[in-house]
Write a protein that holds these residues in place. Sequence first.
Motif, PDB file in Angstrom:
ATOM      1  N   PHE A 135      40.255  21.318  64.157  1.00 53.58           N
ATOM      2  CA  PHE A 135      40.801  22.557  64.716  1.00 53.58           C
ATOM      3  C   PHE A 135      42.153  22.321  65.386  1.00 53.58           C
ATOM      4  CE2 PHE A 135      36.857  24.566  63.891  1.00 53.58           C
ATOM      5  CZ  PHE A 135      37.037  25.935  64.081  1.00 53.58           C
ATOM      6  N   VAL A 136      42.985  23.338  65.287  1.00 50.00           N
ATOM      7  CA  VAL A 136      44.217  23.416  66.083  1.00 50.00           C
ATOM      8  C   VAL A 136      43.981  24.507  67.123  1.00 50.00           C
ATOM      9  CG1 VAL A 136      46.690  23.833  66.075  1.00 50.00           C
ATOM     10  CG2 VAL A 136      45.603  22.781  64.072  1.00 50.00           C
ATOM     11  N   LEU A 137      44.027  24.161  68.404  1.00 48.59           N
ATOM     12  CA  LEU A 137      43.770  25.119  69.479  1.00 48.59           C
ATOM     13  C   LEU A 137      44.749  24.896  70.635  1.00 48.59           C
ATOM     14  CD1 LEU A 137      39.876  25.375  69.875  1.00 48.59           C
ATOM     15  CD2 LEU A 137      41.447  27.115  69.000  1.00 48.59           C
ATOM     16  N   PHE A 138      44.840  25.897  71.472  1.00 48.01           N
ATOM     17  CA  PHE A 138      45.638  25.786  72.686  1.00 48.01           C
ATOM     18  C   PHE A 138      44.822  25.043  73.747  1.00 48.01           C
ATOM     19  CE2 PHE A 138      43.481  29.827  72.264  1.00 48.01           C
ATOM     20  CZ  PHE A 138      42.714  29.897  73.422  1.00 48.01           C
ATOM     21  N   PRO A 139      45.481  24.424  74.733  1.00 46.53           N
ATOM     22  CA  PRO A 139      44.740  23.763  75.808  1.00 46.53           C
ATOM     23  C   PRO A 139      43.874  24.773  76.567  1.00 46.53           C
ATOM     24  CG  PRO A 139      47.050  23.111  75.830  1.00 46.53           C
ATOM     25  CD  PRO A 139      46.939  24.244  74.860  1.00 46.53           C
ATOM     26  N   ARG A 140      42.696  24.369  76.951  1.00 48.84           N
ATOM     27  CA  ARG A 140      41.769  25.295  77.605  1.00 48.84           C
ATOM     28  C   ARG A 140      42.349  25.919  78.866  1.00 48.84           C
ATOM     29  NH1 ARG A 140      37.772  25.832  81.383  1.00 48.84           N
ATOM     30  NH2 ARG A 140      36.000  27.163  80.730  1.00 48.84           N
ATOM     31  N   GLN A 141      43.131  25.152  79.627  1.00 45.16           N
ATOM     32  CA  GLN A 141      43.660  25.682  80.882  1.00 45.16           C
ATOM     33  C   GLN A 141      44.643  26.837  80.662  1.00 45.16           C
ATOM     34  OE1 GLN A 141      44.120  22.567  79.825  1.00 45.16           O
ATOM     35  NE2 GLN A 141      46.230  21.851  80.131  1.00 45.16           N
ATOM     36  N   GLU A 142      45.164  26.985  79.453  1.00 44.07           N
ATOM     37  CA  GLU A 142      46.101  28.068  79.180  1.00 44.07           C
ATOM     38  C   GLU A 142      45.396  29.393  78.887  1.00 44.07           C
ATOM     39  OE1 GLU A 142      49.072  27.772  79.782  1.00 44.07           O
ATOM     40  OE2 GLU A 142      49.341  25.604  79.833  1.00 44.07           O
ATOM     41  N   GLY A 143      44.112  29.350  78.601  1.00 46.37           N
ATOM     42  CA  GLY A 143      43.352  30.578  78.351  1.00 46.37           C
ATOM     43  C   GLY A 143      41.882  30.267  78.250  1.00 46.37           C
ATOM     44  N   TRP A 146      39.069  31.769  78.938  1.00 46.81           N
ATOM     45  CA  TRP A 146      38.117  32.731  78.392  1.00 46.81           C
ATOM     46  C   TRP A 146      38.183  32.754  76.866  1.00 46.81           C
ATOM     47  CZ3 TRP A 146      38.308  37.220  75.477  1.00 46.81           C
ATOM     48  CH2 TRP A 146      37.124  37.968  75.454  1.00 46.81           C
ATOM     49  N   LEU A 147      39.381  32.833  76.289  1.00 44.38           N
ATOM     50  CA  LEU A 147      39.524  32.871  74.837  1.00 44.38           C
ATOM     51  C   LEU A 147      39.126  31.532  74.223  1.00 44.38           C
ATOM     52  CD1 LEU A 147      40.348  34.386  72.303  1.00 44.38           C
ATOM     53  CD2 LEU A 147      42.718  33.695  72.718  1.00 44.38           C
ATOM     54  N   TYR A 148      39.481  30.439  74.872  1.00 46.27           N
ATOM     55  CA  TYR A 148      39.111  29.114  74.372  1.00 46.27           C
ATOM     56  C   TYR A 148      37.591  28.988  74.272  1.00 46.27           C
ATOM     57  CZ  TYR A 148      39.099  23.989  74.016  1.00 46.27           C
ATOM     58  OH  TYR A 148      38.906  22.685  73.593  1.00 46.27           O
ATOM     59  N   ASP A 149      36.884  29.407  75.331  1.00 46.23           N
ATOM     60  CA  ASP A 149      35.420  29.305  75.318  1.00 46.23           C
ATOM     61  C   ASP A 149      34.815  30.260  74.292  1.00 46.23           C
ATOM     62  OD1 ASP A 149      35.645  27.435  77.311  1.00 46.23           O
ATOM     63  OD2 ASP A 149      35.111  28.812  78.937  1.00 46.23           O
ATOM     64  N   LEU A 150      35.451  31.400  74.066  1.00 47.42           N
ATOM     65  CA  LEU A 150      34.962  32.329  73.043  1.00 47.42           C
ATOM     66  C   LEU A 150      35.034  31.691  71.660  1.00 47.42           C
ATOM     67  CD1 LEU A 150      34.017  35.346  72.659  1.00 47.42           C
ATOM     68  CD2 LEU A 150      36.419  35.843  72.100  1.00 47.42           C
ATOM     69  N   ILE A 151      36.149  31.021  71.386  1.00 50.27           N
ATOM     70  CA  ILE A 151      36.345  30.380  70.080  1.00 50.27           C
ATOM     71  C   ILE A 151      35.385  29.204  69.904  1.00 50.27           C
ATOM     72  CG2 ILE A 151      37.970  29.020  68.699  1.00 50.27           C
ATOM     73  CD1 ILE A 151      40.217  30.771  69.891  1.00 50.27           C
ATOM     74  N   THR A 152      35.364  28.318  70.871  1.00 47.21           N
ATOM     75  CA  THR A 152      34.525  27.125  70.725  1.00 47.21           C
ATOM     76  C   THR A 152      33.042  27.480  70.764  1.00 47.21           C
ATOM     77  OG1 THR A 152      34.705  26.716  73.110  1.00 47.21           O
ATOM     78  CG2 THR A 152      36.285  25.585  71.674  1.00 47.21           C
ATOM     79  N   GLY A 153      32.693  28.530  71.523  1.00 44.27           N
ATOM     80  CA  GLY A 153      31.297  28.954  71.551  1.00 44.27           C
ATOM     81  C   GLY A 153      30.836  29.468  70.202  1.00 44.27           C
ATOM     82  N   TYR A 154      31.716  30.189  69.499  1.00 41.62           N
ATOM     83  CA  TYR A 154      31.361  30.700  68.180  1.00 41.62           C
ATOM     84  C   TYR A 154      31.158  29.553  67.186  1.00 41.62           C
ATOM     85  CZ  TYR A 154      31.694  33.318  63.784  1.00 41.62           C
ATOM     86  OH  TYR A 154      31.450  33.855  62.541  1.00 41.62           O
ATOM     87  N   CYS A 155      31.973  28.505  67.334  1.00 38.60           N
ATOM     88  CA  CYS A 155      31.934  27.398  66.377  1.00 38.60           C
ATOM     89  C   CYS A 155      30.950  26.296  66.777  1.00 38.60           C
ATOM     90  CB  CYS A 155      33.327  26.778  66.238  1.00 38.60           C
ATOM     91  SG  CYS A 155      34.598  27.930  65.694  1.00 38.60           S
ATOM     92  N   ARG A 156      30.287  26.463  67.894  1.00 33.87           N
ATOM     93  CA  ARG A 156      29.364  25.429  68.370  1.00 33.87           C
ATOM     94  C   ARG A 156      28.257  25.177  67.343  1.00 33.87           C
ATOM     95  NH1 ARG A 156      28.184  23.813  73.669  1.00 33.87           N
ATOM     96  NH2 ARG A 156      29.393  25.593  74.437  1.00 33.87           N
ATOM     97  N   GLY A 157      28.016  23.949  67.066  1.00 34.53           N
ATOM     98  CA  GLY A 157      26.997  23.602  66.096  1.00 34.53           C
ATOM     99  C   GLY A 157      25.590  23.816  66.629  1.00 34.53           C
ATOM    100  N   ALA A 158      24.597  23.762  65.724  1.00 28.85           N
ATOM    101  CA  ALA A 158      23.206  23.946  66.130  1.00 28.85           C
ATOM    102  C   ALA A 158      22.774  22.881  67.129  1.00 28.85           C
ATOM    103  CB  ALA A 158      22.300  23.924  64.896  1.00 28.85           C
ATOM    104  N   ASP A 159      23.405  21.704  67.067  1.00 30.27           N
ATOM    105  CA  ASP A 159      23.058  20.632  67.989  1.00 30.27           C
ATOM    106  C   ASP A 159      23.880  20.701  69.276  1.00 30.27           C
ATOM    107  OD1 ASP A 159      25.493  20.043  66.924  1.00 30.27           O
ATOM    108  OD2 ASP A 159      24.996  17.991  66.292  1.00 30.27           O
ATOM    109  N   GLY A 160      24.677  21.767  69.418  1.00 29.93           N
ATOM    110  CA  GLY A 160      25.466  21.944  70.633  1.00 29.93           C
ATOM    111  C   GLY A 160      26.835  21.309  70.603  1.00 29.93           C
ATOM    112  N   THR A 161      27.195  20.655  69.499  1.00 32.68           N
ATOM    113  CA  THR A 161      28.500  20.001  69.439  1.00 32.68           C
ATOM    114  C   THR A 161      29.611  21.041  69.295  1.00 32.68           C
ATOM    115  OG1 THR A 161      28.295  19.748  67.035  1.00 32.68           O
ATOM    116  CG2 THR A 161      27.567  17.900  68.412  1.00 32.68           C
ATOM    117  N   LEU A 162      30.711  20.777  69.977  1.00 34.26           N
ATOM    118  CA  LEU A 162      31.874  21.662  69.920  1.00 34.26           C
ATOM    119  C   LEU A 162      32.818  21.216  68.813  1.00 34.26           C
ATOM    120  CD1 LEU A 162      32.577  21.990  73.765  1.00 34.26           C
ATOM    121  CD2 LEU A 162      31.503  23.680  72.252  1.00 34.26           C
ATOM    122  N   PRO A 163      33.656  22.112  68.329  1.00 35.53           N
ATOM    123  CA  PRO A 163      34.588  21.726  67.271  1.00 35.53           C
ATOM    124  C   PRO A 163      35.540  20.627  67.734  1.00 35.53           C
ATOM    125  CG  PRO A 163      35.154  23.883  68.164  1.00 35.53           C
ATOM    126  CD  PRO A 163      33.815  23.537  68.722  1.00 35.53           C
TER     127      PRO A 163
END
Length: 297
Positions: free
Chosen positions: A192-200, A202-219
């Motif tokens: 993934f290409v993403l912005f640093p979490r501190q810059e946003g 709420w949006l960062y957690d929305l994106i990573t939460g959607y992509c979270r694997g069944a085992d809880g791993t983040l992208p």
Amino acid sequence: MELRQLRYFVAAAEELHFTRAAARLGIAQPALSQQIRRLEAALDVELFSRTRRRVTLTPAGRAFLAEARGTLEQARRAARIARRTAAGELGPLTIGFVGSATDALLPRALPTLRARHPELKLVLRELTSSEQIDALSRGGIDLGLLRPPSPLPPGLRTRLVAREPLVCALPADHPLARHERLTPTDLHGQPFVLFPRQEGPWLYDLITGYCRGADGTLPTVVQEAVMMQTITALVAAGTGISLVPASQQAISREGLTYRPLADPPLTDLSAAWPSTGHNPARDAVVNVLTGTVNRGL
């Protein structure tokens, strides 16, 4: 010396007849004469030369007439400016905005703002949502267009401007580009290409939460970039994939394509401003922004 006395003097100087000047002003002639005498006493000069047959301006009166007219016009101008400022038609306004606001919202809203408020000076600053929140608290900007955190920091008010789904941005030759719609399972394990979490956050957690694997791993984030335009450029170059607001699709780029998501998360674009203080120009801009959305953004 009062503005009223200046108006009386100008009328008398233009008419050179106190009775006609009083009628023009809608006052009694003795009241006009009294105010003129008071004005002359305050100035310690004679403005009129009076005889039984005629009234004329003295040299001092002729000089004073030009200045009195200018003073009255300046007073009228000051009143117009005050009224127009109170109506949100004048004055500078500094607006912070996230990069994605330039995809559709600002290009549609700015022509309307220029048409309705041509003398409103807008200063635009591209900032991340976190930078805007900090600037709003310090008074660095008057209005922000941002992806609001949840909960909202104290001292701010917001109004929803747009709500849109996230879509997947990926290289045009990526295997996932053959899919009509992508699921979180499809995205699992992708770089993934993403912005640093501190810059946003709420949006960062929305994106990573959607992509979270069944085992809880983040992208896995292989590259960070702050602005959406830079993120999509890196995606087009094959660095990785990303999830971006759907309005980003308005910007075409060679080597880049977008795919919708199954049950996509929704992201808000909101106008934000300090909860204290009154700014008519800001209110006028917010009304145009929300009106742009209501027309089908």
